[in-house]
Scaffold this motif. Structure first.
Motif, PDB file in Angstrom:
ATOM      1  N   ARG A 110       0.819  -1.222   0.000  1.00 21.97           N
ATOM      2  CA  ARG A 110       0.000   0.000   0.000  1.00 21.97           C
ATOM      3  C   ARG A 110       0.846   1.262   0.000  1.00 21.97           C
ATOM      4  NH1 ARG A 110      -5.136  -0.825   2.979  1.00 21.97           N
ATOM      5  NH2 ARG A 110      -5.291  -2.940   3.760  1.00 21.97           N
ATOM      6  N   LEU A 111       2.138   1.145   0.166  1.00 19.49           N
ATOM      7  CA  LEU A 111       2.996   2.318   0.336  1.00 19.49           C
ATOM      8  C   LEU A 111       3.590   2.737  -1.001  1.00 19.49           C
ATOM      9  CD1 LEU A 111       4.129   4.294   2.446  1.00 19.49           C
ATOM     10  CD2 LEU A 111       6.086   2.753   2.705  1.00 19.49           C
ATOM     11  N   LEU A 112       3.087   3.853  -1.526  1.00 20.53           N
ATOM     12  CA  LEU A 112       3.579   4.390  -2.804  1.00 20.53           C
ATOM     13  C   LEU A 112       4.477   5.579  -2.501  1.00 20.53           C
ATOM     14  CD1 LEU A 112       3.245   4.266  -5.944  1.00 20.53           C
ATOM     15  CD2 LEU A 112       1.370   5.912  -5.681  1.00 20.53           C
ATOM     16  N   GLN A 113       5.663   5.575  -3.037  1.00 23.33           N
ATOM     17  CA  GLN A 113       6.573   6.693  -2.834  1.00 23.33           C
ATOM     18  C   GLN A 113       5.941   7.972  -3.396  1.00 23.33           C
ATOM     19  OE1 GLN A 113       9.535   6.679  -1.129  1.00 23.33           O
ATOM     20  NE2 GLN A 113       8.972   4.553  -0.612  1.00 23.33           N
ATOM     21  N   PRO A 114       6.212   9.134  -2.784  1.00 19.87           N
ATOM     22  CA  PRO A 114       5.670  10.385  -3.360  1.00 19.87           C
ATOM     23  C   PRO A 114       6.206  10.552  -4.780  1.00 19.87           C
ATOM     24  CG  PRO A 114       7.358  10.873  -1.727  1.00 19.87           C
ATOM     25  CD  PRO A 114       7.073   9.403  -1.629  1.00 19.87           C
ATOM     26  N   THR A 115       5.295  10.734  -5.711  1.00 20.39           N
ATOM     27  CA  THR A 115       5.655  10.626  -7.126  1.00 20.39           C
ATOM     28  C   THR A 115       5.320  11.900  -7.884  1.00 20.39           C
ATOM     29  OG1 THR A 115       5.321   8.229  -7.049  1.00 20.39           O
ATOM     30  CG2 THR A 115       5.216   9.282  -9.226  1.00 20.39           C
ATOM     31  N   VAL A 116       6.318  12.418  -8.591  1.00 23.51           N
ATOM     32  CA  VAL A 116       6.124  13.609  -9.427  1.00 23.51           C
ATOM     33  C   VAL A 116       6.386  13.210 -10.881  1.00 23.51           C
ATOM     34  CG1 VAL A 116       6.869  15.986  -9.903  1.00 23.51           C
ATOM     35  CG2 VAL A 116       6.897  15.108  -7.547  1.00 23.51           C
ATOM     36  N   VAL A 117       5.437  13.506 -11.741  1.00 18.99           N
ATOM     37  CA  VAL A 117       5.565  13.148 -13.159  1.00 18.99           C
ATOM     38  C   VAL A 117       5.435  14.428 -13.989  1.00 18.99           C
ATOM     39  CG1 VAL A 117       4.731  11.653 -15.014  1.00 18.99           C
ATOM     40  CG2 VAL A 117       4.413  10.966 -12.630  1.00 18.99           C
ATOM     41  N   ASP A 118       6.467  14.756 -14.750  1.00 20.04           N
ATOM     42  CA  ASP A 118       6.509  15.973 -15.546  1.00 20.04           C
ATOM     43  C   ASP A 118       6.114  15.660 -16.993  1.00 20.04           C
ATOM     44  OD1 ASP A 118       9.077  18.582 -16.064  1.00 20.04           O
ATOM     45  OD2 ASP A 118       6.901  18.528 -16.409  1.00 20.04           O
ATOM     46  N   HIS A 119       5.828  16.729 -17.755  1.00 11.35           N
ATOM     47  CA  HIS A 119       5.459  16.577 -19.174  1.00 11.35           C
ATOM     48  C   HIS A 119       4.262  15.651 -19.359  1.00 11.35           C
ATOM     49  CE1 HIS A 119       8.909  18.904 -20.619  1.00 11.35           C
ATOM     50  NE2 HIS A 119       9.650  18.248 -19.725  1.00 11.35           N
ATOM     51  N   VAL A 120       3.328  15.731 -18.417  1.00 12.92           N
ATOM     52  CA  VAL A 120       2.070  14.999 -18.605  1.00 12.92           C
ATOM     53  C   VAL A 120       1.231  15.775 -19.621  1.00 12.92           C
ATOM     54  CG1 VAL A 120      -0.071  14.282 -17.481  1.00 12.92           C
ATOM     55  CG2 VAL A 120       2.130  13.970 -16.309  1.00 12.92           C
ATOM     56  N   THR A 121       0.546  15.048 -20.489  1.00 14.50           N
ATOM     57  CA  THR A 121      -0.269  15.727 -21.502  1.00 14.50           C
ATOM     58  C   THR A 121      -1.755  15.435 -21.281  1.00 14.50           C
ATOM     59  OG1 THR A 121      -0.352  13.861 -23.038  1.00 14.50           O
ATOM     60  CG2 THR A 121       1.595  15.310 -23.149  1.00 14.50           C
ATOM     61  N   GLU A 122      -2.574  16.166 -22.019  1.00 13.45           N
ATOM     62  CA  GLU A 122      -4.023  15.991 -21.896  1.00 13.45           C
ATOM     63  C   GLU A 122      -4.469  14.634 -22.409  1.00 13.45           C
ATOM     64  OE1 GLU A 122      -4.728  20.398 -23.442  1.00 13.45           O
ATOM     65  OE2 GLU A 122      -6.621  19.474 -22.810  1.00 13.45           O
ATOM     66  N   ALA A 123      -3.596  13.948 -23.099  1.00 12.67           N
ATOM     67  CA  ALA A 123      -3.947  12.616 -23.637  1.00 12.67           C
ATOM     68  C   ALA A 123      -3.798  11.527 -22.586  1.00 12.67           C
ATOM     69  CB  ALA A 123      -3.054  12.303 -24.833  1.00 12.67           C
ATOM     70  N   MET A 124      -3.250  11.884 -21.446  1.00 11.46           N
ATOM     71  CA  MET A 124      -2.938  10.873 -20.431  1.00 11.46           C
ATOM     72  C   MET A 124      -4.004  10.852 -19.332  1.00 11.46           C
ATOM     73  SD  MET A 124       1.123  11.654 -20.153  1.00 11.46           S
ATOM     74  CE  MET A 124       2.163  11.666 -21.632  1.00 11.46           C
ATOM     75  N   GLU A 125      -4.321   9.649 -18.862  1.00 15.36           N
ATOM     76  CA  GLU A 125      -5.340   9.459 -17.818  1.00 15.36           C
ATOM     77  C   GLU A 125      -4.957  10.224 -16.544  1.00 15.36           C
ATOM     78  OE1 GLU A 125      -5.703   5.319 -16.879  1.00 15.36           O
ATOM     79  OE2 GLU A 125      -7.665   5.538 -15.920  1.00 15.36           O
ATOM     80  N   LEU A 126      -3.652  10.299 -16.292  1.00 14.05           N
ATOM     81  CA  LEU A 126      -3.153  10.927 -15.069  1.00 14.05           C
ATOM     82  C   LEU A 126      -3.571  12.396 -14.977  1.00 14.05           C
ATOM     83  CD1 LEU A 126      -1.506  10.075 -12.627  1.00 14.05           C
ATOM     84  CD2 LEU A 126       0.570  10.735 -13.861  1.00 14.05           C
ATOM     85  N   ALA A 127      -3.867  13.006 -16.140  1.00 11.81           N
ATOM     86  CA  ALA A 127      -4.250  14.424 -16.139  1.00 11.81           C
ATOM     87  C   ALA A 127      -5.673  14.626 -15.652  1.00 11.81           C
ATOM     88  CB  ALA A 127      -4.099  14.987 -17.547  1.00 11.81           C
ATOM     89  N   TRP A 128      -6.464  13.544 -15.623  1.00 15.73           N
ATOM     90  CA  TRP A 128      -7.909  13.723 -15.387  1.00 15.73           C
ATOM     91  C   TRP A 128      -8.469  12.901 -14.236  1.00 15.73           C
ATOM     92  CZ3 TRP A 128      -8.661  17.833 -17.985  1.00 15.73           C
ATOM     93  CH2 TRP A 128      -7.999  18.032 -19.200  1.00 15.73           C
ATOM     94  N   VAL A 129      -7.875  11.743 -13.951  1.00 11.59           N
ATOM     95  CA  VAL A 129      -8.454  10.818 -12.966  1.00 11.59           C
ATOM     96  C   VAL A 129      -7.962  11.178 -11.561  1.00 11.59           C
ATOM     97  CG1 VAL A 129      -8.499   8.408 -12.202  1.00 11.59           C
ATOM     98  CG2 VAL A 129      -8.681   8.957 -14.641  1.00 11.59           C
ATOM     99  N   GLU A 130      -8.807  11.045 -10.565  1.00  8.99           N
ATOM    100  CA  GLU A 130      -8.424  11.300  -9.168  1.00  8.99           C
ATOM    101  C   GLU A 130      -7.827  10.019  -8.586  1.00  8.99           C
ATOM    102  OE1 GLU A 130     -11.483  11.379  -6.080  1.00  8.99           O
ATOM    103  OE2 GLU A 130     -10.485  13.125  -5.238  1.00  8.99           O
ATOM    104  N   PRO A 131      -6.499   9.969  -8.376  1.00  9.47           N
ATOM    105  CA  PRO A 131      -5.906   8.719  -7.901  1.00  9.47           C
ATOM    106  C   PRO A 131      -6.063   8.508  -6.390  1.00  9.47           C
ATOM    107  CG  PRO A 131      -4.181  10.315  -8.321  1.00  9.47           C
ATOM    108  CD  PRO A 131      -5.471  10.990  -8.665  1.00  9.47           C
TER     109      PRO A 131
END
Ligand code: NAP
Ligand code: G3P
Length: 493
Positions: free
Chosen positions: A367-388
């Protein structure tokens, strides 16, 4: 002062129905497993439909008597409840810490914050006043009717809070409901049920009748539909995911709803922003309580001319976050929902595979996810829209404030947004165009302070919370129209 052992033992082998105690048997006891160490820290009863019916009958029977008590008396009971909460902040906070893997200090602070919420509500309720109107202020009317307009309780309120603030988001529903003369049926989150039960026992200790504030435990997926469709419900105040909230709204029927749901709050950073201050607010906003806050910063929209400098500052601060055990006050702790951890990891990997750049983190142990920063995310990616609902921060690079507004509004969510700029006029213009409940200027997205109005648009909710809005939402207007006769007063003396 309750100890943690006493605190949990007292509420895990028995359960209340209509105020009276019953012995739970193993067939309907749900174990509460701590996400901290997978240990079993208690068990709660899963209420049957018959028991839920009994609860609502008792709530309706008690409501007129509760509403008939003077407001000052109900307010005083809430003050005593708040005092007991504050006195037991350590005991309840320690249980909350183990139930939802919240840093110990933050868990105890949540209980103190809840006591403050209760006190503020107890006082504000006494300032709710009505209105009077004469008929002749409307065309064609004589001055022969007087309307006395006041507010009355709705009846029995079904309160359903989420796991991430199992005490604070419970009292934000319980306090306004009780002080205005409603009775309450509380369905706490399965992870957080022990904390909620302990909290309610404190209310009974100071004199709140058990049938006025009842707790129904059990998995929402199993008893939720029966609760929200129960004929005994006069208002549903729900805080949780947008999916659950929308499904609940479809099933609830003709019942007033107060829904506080999910979010994908953007932090918009313009070229003139104080990047150090913005980076600190963004990291705190994105990663406190492992990102398990509806108001967490869940994406960064940064003007490309300053993006490299901002991302470097975000990465530097993220690398310093404490990771691990909430008993040592770690910021990043095991997630309550293991699927949130795996889902966030999947979205990050998919974004990187599609060209995004992993700046920090990205690895998971259970259950332990390291704090994660992802750069250059685009509008085509799920990460831009979904609440994780996890410690993951996508960074999208934009060219202008107008593009920030477009991307911000393209989200299905509309909870909050933050704008970082030294140009207050620009901030106000951006805020005016964002379809969200609240815009923070040069600060992280946040619900508090709790007397501020709190709301979401679109998939983020319906109605407004906050001390005064919640008091009003749990009451309705009632108008008493006195038809005036004009008796002959007789000869003056
Ligand atoms: P959730 O899964 O929607 O559950 C919220 C509450 O609803 C829990 O008490 C849950 O009980 C109950 N529930 C589940 N299914 C139900 C059903 N069919 N009928 C009635 N109740 C049902 O949300 P969560 O995981 O606890 O919290 C995380 C989500 O809540 C995130 O999306 C977050 O953004 C949102 N949230 C919003 C706010 C806000 O103020 N806007 C604040 C905090 C969290 P169980 O625990 O037994 O499943
Ligand atoms: O997600 C819970 C919501 O109420 C967040 O509260 O004060 O951490 O922004 P806060």
């Amino acid at each position: 002062m309750m100890t943690v052992t006493d605190a949990t033992a007292g509420v895990t082998s028995r359960y209340r129905v209509a105020g009276g105690w019953r012995e739970s048997d193993d067939t309907r006891t749900l174990p509460v497993i701590s996400p901290v160490d997978e240990s079993t820290i208690g068990g709660v009863h899963e209420y049957t439909r018959d028991e839920i019916d009994e609860v609502f009958v008792a709530a309706h029977r008690a409501q007129p008597r509760w509403a008939a008590r003077p407001l000052t008396e109900r307010s005083e009971l809430l003050h005593r409840f708040a005092d007991r909460l504050a006195e037991n902040a350590d005991a309840i906070g320690d249980v909350l810490m183990m139930e939802v893997a919240k840093a110990g200090k933050d868990a105890r602070d949540e209980v103190v914050r809840s006591a403050d919420y209760v006190r503020h509500t107890a006082e504000d309720a006494k300032r709710i006043i009505g209105d009077t109107q004469f008929s002749d202020s409307f065309p064609g009317q004589a001055r022969n009717k007087l309307a006395v307009v006041h507010r009355v309780p709705l009846g029995t309120v079904l309160a359903i809070p989420p796991f991430n603030y199992p005490v604070n988001l419970a009292v934000s529903k319980i306090a306004p409901a009780l002080v205005t003369g409603n009775t309450v049926v509380l369905k706490p989150p399965s992870q957080g049920a022990l904390s909620a039960l302990l909290m309610c026992e404190l209310a009974y200790d100071v004199g709140v009748p058990p049938e006025v504030l009842q707790v129904v435990t059990g998995r929402g997926s199993r008893i939720g539909d029966y609760l929200v469709q129960h004929p005994g419900v006069d208002l549903i105040t729900f805080t949780g995911s947008s999916g659950t909230g929308a499904d609940l709204a479809r099933k609830a029927g003709m019942v007033p709803l107060l829904l506080e749901l999910g979010g994908k709050d953007p932090a918009i950073v313009l070229a003139d922003a104080d990047l150090d201050a913005a980076a600190s607010d963004i990291v705190s906003g994105a990663f406190s309580y492992s990102g398990q806050r509806c108001t967490a910063v869940k994406r960064v929209l940064v003007v490309d001319t300053v993006a490299d400098e901002l991302v470097a500052r975000i990465a530097e601060r993220t690398a310093k976050l404490s990771v691990g055990d909430p008993r040592e006050n770690a910021t990043i702790t095991p997630l309550v929902d293991p699927e949130a951890a795996t889902g966030a990891e999947r979205m990050v990997n998919e974004a990187v595979a599609a060209g995004a750049v992993l700046v920090h983190g990205g690895t998971r142990t259970g259950r332990l996810l390291q704090p994660t920063v992802v750069d250059h995310v685009t509008e085509a990616m799920e990460l831009a829209w979904v609440e994780p609902f996890a410690p993951v921060l996508p960074v999208l690079r934009i060219r202008s404030a107008a593009e920030a507004v477009r991307i911000g509004n393209r989200s299905e969510y509309g909870l909050q947004a933050a704008v970082f700029t030294r140009d207050i006029d620009m901030a106000i213009q951006i805020a005016a165009r964002l379809d969200v409940g609240t815009v923070q200027v040069n600060g992280r997205t946040a619900r508090g302070p709790d007397h501020f109005p709190f709301l979401g648009t679109k998939a983020s909710g319906m109605g407004t919370q906050g001390v005064r809005p919640s008091i009003e939402a749990m009451t309705r207007v009632k108008s008493l129209v006195v038809n005036l006769r004009a008796p002959d007063l007789g000869a003056s003396a």
